[in-house]
Scaffold this motif. Structure first.
Motif, PDB file in Angstrom:
ATOM      1  N   ASN A 239       0.820  -1.214   0.000  1.00 18.89           N
ATOM      2  CA  ASN A 239       0.000   0.000   0.000  1.00 18.89           C
ATOM      3  C   ASN A 239       0.849   1.256   0.000  1.00 18.89           C
ATOM      4  OD1 ASN A 239      -2.608  -1.045  -0.131  1.00 18.89           O
ATOM      5  ND2 ASN A 239      -2.667  -1.451   2.065  1.00 18.89           N
ATOM      6  N   MET A 240       1.938   1.256   0.757  1.00 21.34           N
ATOM      7  CA  MET A 240       2.809   2.430   0.800  1.00 21.34           C
ATOM      8  C   MET A 240       3.489   2.667  -0.544  1.00 21.34           C
ATOM      9  SD  MET A 240       2.510   3.896   3.693  1.00 21.34           S
ATOM     10  CE  MET A 240       3.943   4.969   3.781  1.00 21.34           C
ATOM     11  N   ILE A 241       3.892   1.596  -1.215  1.00 15.16           N
ATOM     12  CA  ILE A 241       4.511   1.747  -2.536  1.00 15.16           C
ATOM     13  C   ILE A 241       3.494   2.267  -3.547  1.00 15.16           C
ATOM     14  CG2 ILE A 241       5.597   0.515  -4.456  1.00 15.16           C
ATOM     15  CD1 ILE A 241       6.880  -1.351  -2.421  1.00 15.16           C
ATOM     16  N   ASN A 242       2.281   1.764  -3.461  1.00 17.89           N
ATOM     17  CA  ASN A 242       1.267   2.120  -4.457  1.00 17.89           C
ATOM     18  C   ASN A 242       0.568   3.447  -4.189  1.00 17.89           C
ATOM     19  OD1 ASN A 242       1.619  -0.063  -6.177  1.00 17.89           O
ATOM     20  ND2 ASN A 242       0.208  -1.380  -5.040  1.00 17.89           N
ATOM     21  N   HIS A 243       0.466   3.843  -2.944  1.00 15.73           N
ATOM     22  CA  HIS A 243      -0.337   5.025  -2.623  1.00 15.73           C
ATOM     23  C   HIS A 243       0.431   6.161  -1.967  1.00 15.73           C
ATOM     24  CE1 HIS A 243      -3.796   2.661  -3.763  1.00 15.73           C
ATOM     25  NE2 HIS A 243      -3.478   1.732  -2.867  1.00 15.73           N
ATOM     26  N   ALA A 244       1.663   5.896  -1.544  1.00 17.70           N
ATOM     27  CA  ALA A 244       2.456   6.973  -0.941  1.00 17.70           C
ATOM     28  C   ALA A 244       3.736   7.225  -1.738  1.00 17.70           C
ATOM     29  CB  ALA A 244       2.801   6.623   0.515  1.00 17.70           C
ATOM     30  N   ASN A 245       3.811   6.617  -2.930  1.00 17.31           N
ATOM     31  CA  ASN A 245       4.977   6.779  -3.806  1.00 17.31           C
ATOM     32  C   ASN A 245       6.274   6.398  -3.102  1.00 17.31           C
ATOM     33  OD1 ASN A 245       4.962   7.183  -6.513  1.00 17.31           O
ATOM     34  ND2 ASN A 245       5.235   9.400  -6.431  1.00 17.31           N
ATOM     35  N   ALA A 246       6.183   5.469  -2.170  1.00 18.07           N
ATOM     36  CA  ALA A 246       7.381   4.983  -1.497  1.00 18.07           C
ATOM     37  C   ALA A 246       8.104   3.992  -2.405  1.00 18.07           C
ATOM     38  CB  ALA A 246       7.012   4.329  -0.171  1.00 18.07           C
ATOM     39  N   ILE A 247       9.353   3.723  -2.084  1.00 20.68           N
ATOM     40  CA  ILE A 247      10.150   2.761  -2.843  1.00 20.68           C
ATOM     41  C   ILE A 247      10.770   1.768  -1.871  1.00 20.68           C
ATOM     42  CG2 ILE A 247      10.652   4.460  -4.631  1.00 20.68           C
ATOM     43  CD1 ILE A 247      13.509   4.644  -3.429  1.00 20.68           C
ATOM     44  N   MET A 248      11.211   0.651  -2.418  1.00 19.27           N
ATOM     45  CA  MET A 248      11.861  -0.357  -1.580  1.00 19.27           C
ATOM     46  C   MET A 248      12.965  -1.036  -2.372  1.00 19.27           C
ATOM     47  SD  MET A 248      10.263  -3.649   0.436  1.00 19.27           S
ATOM     48  CE  MET A 248      10.045  -4.596  -1.073  1.00 19.27           C
ATOM     49  N   LEU A 249      14.103  -1.247  -1.762  1.00 22.52           N
ATOM     50  CA  LEU A 249      15.185  -1.985  -2.397  1.00 22.52           C
ATOM     51  C   LEU A 249      14.898  -3.474  -2.268  1.00 22.52           C
ATOM     52  CD1 LEU A 249      18.305   0.022  -1.153  1.00 22.52           C
ATOM     53  CD2 LEU A 249      16.881   0.417  -3.170  1.00 22.52           C
TER      54      LEU A 249
END
Length: 305
Positions: A239-249
């Motif tokens: 949800n954070m990647i999809n809705h808060a434009n967050a990224i993850m390695l």
């Protein structure tokens, strides 16, 4: 009261008469009658009413018939258990995984392949440090984690001291996972400096994750990210990647699973960090059938990537 008596009593009722039941059971009618009479004496009550049309049950007989059927079914189960191997009676899968987003259907595939009357699944998602410790402490038969080169060097030394066997299933480059609608998602490769303003999701800290702060991508230290979010819940991260434009390695073994959640995975420019898919188990320990089946599923799904 013997199993044979109960079986004969049920046959009499199912056949509707003592004569028919005696023929089916290949015993004489007098012997079958004596068996029923002995059962009535033991119960202290009449269980059958005999007439010209056959037999009918008394209230006590109805109750005895119901419980006799149930007891005989349990005897059938016991007979089947005698023929089963131990793994077919009870199986336990105990796995510790460093949160790497394994395919959703792995446990389902395991359940379809295991052939046990009772199966217990202990699937622990935790940090790399705890994965190692759980295998050391025998809380888990198998541990799975993804480590970069620096982490892997130290992990191997710690595992060797604790008599833990390490298997490298595969290696691959470092990836960044971003929402497919992110303006950077169209790129073939990405500059790390273009990501520094995005919130970076970080899995829970442990000894091995702390080592990442010494890593650099294209001479830019990872600690230069302005905003970091520590999270461990899979769905919350999505949800954070999809809705808060967050990224993850991440790594290449996550790519296919994350595609289902509209997340794209990109490689970095000028990045020489390598990730390894690591499987650990205790040395000189024979794995359970359940663990062997799960490892076969892991090999089938990830060894070719």
């Amino acid at each position: 009261m013997r199993k044979e008596q109960l079986f004969q009593f049920v046959e009499v009722i199912d056949c509707g008469s003592i004569n028919k039941a005696a023929e089916k059971l290949y015993i004489s009618q007098p012997n079958l009658s004596r068996s029923i009479h002995a059962l009535e004496e033991e119960m202290g009550k009449q269980i059958l009413e005999r007439n010209n049309r056959g037999v009918t049950l008394t209230p006590t007989g109805k109750l005895l018939y119901y419980y006799s059927k149930s007891i005989l079914e349990q005897f059938k189960v016991l007979e089947r258990i005698k023929e089963l191997d131990e793994d077919q009676i009870y199986s336990q899968l105990s796995i510790s995984v460093d949160s790497i987003f394994l395919r959703d259907d792995l446990i389902l595939n395991f359940y379809k392949r295991i052939n046990s009357a009772e199966t217990e699944i202990k699937f622990l998602e935790t940090t790399a440090e705890e994965v190692l410790q759980n295998v050391i402490d025998m809380k888990s038969e198998i541990g799975i984690t993804i480590l970069n080169d620096i982490q892997l060097t130290i992990f191997k030394k710690m595992a060797e001291i604790k008599d833990i066997e390490i298997e490298i299933l595969g290696t691959g480059p470092l990836y960044v996972h971003i929402n497919e609608n992110n303006p950077l998602s169209h790129k073939e490769e990405i500059d790390v400096k273009d990501l520094l303003d995005f919130p970076l999701i970080h899995l829970p800290y442990d000894f091995f994750s702390e080592l990442n702060f010494s890593l650099t991508i294209d001479d830019i230290p990872l600690k230069q990210f302005k905003t970091t979010i520590t999270m461990s819940n899979y769905h919350a991260i999505i949800n954070m990647i999809n809705h808060a434009n967050a990224i993850m390695l991440g790594n290449k073994w996550q790519i296919e699973e994350l595609k289902h959640s509209h997340i794209k995975s990109l490689q970095f420019k000028n990045c020489h960090i390598t990730k390894s898919f690591v499987i650990i188990k205790r040395k000189r320990t024979v794995l359970s059938n359940a663990a062997k089946i799960f490892l076969d599923i892991i090999y089938d799904n990830y060894s070719h990537m």
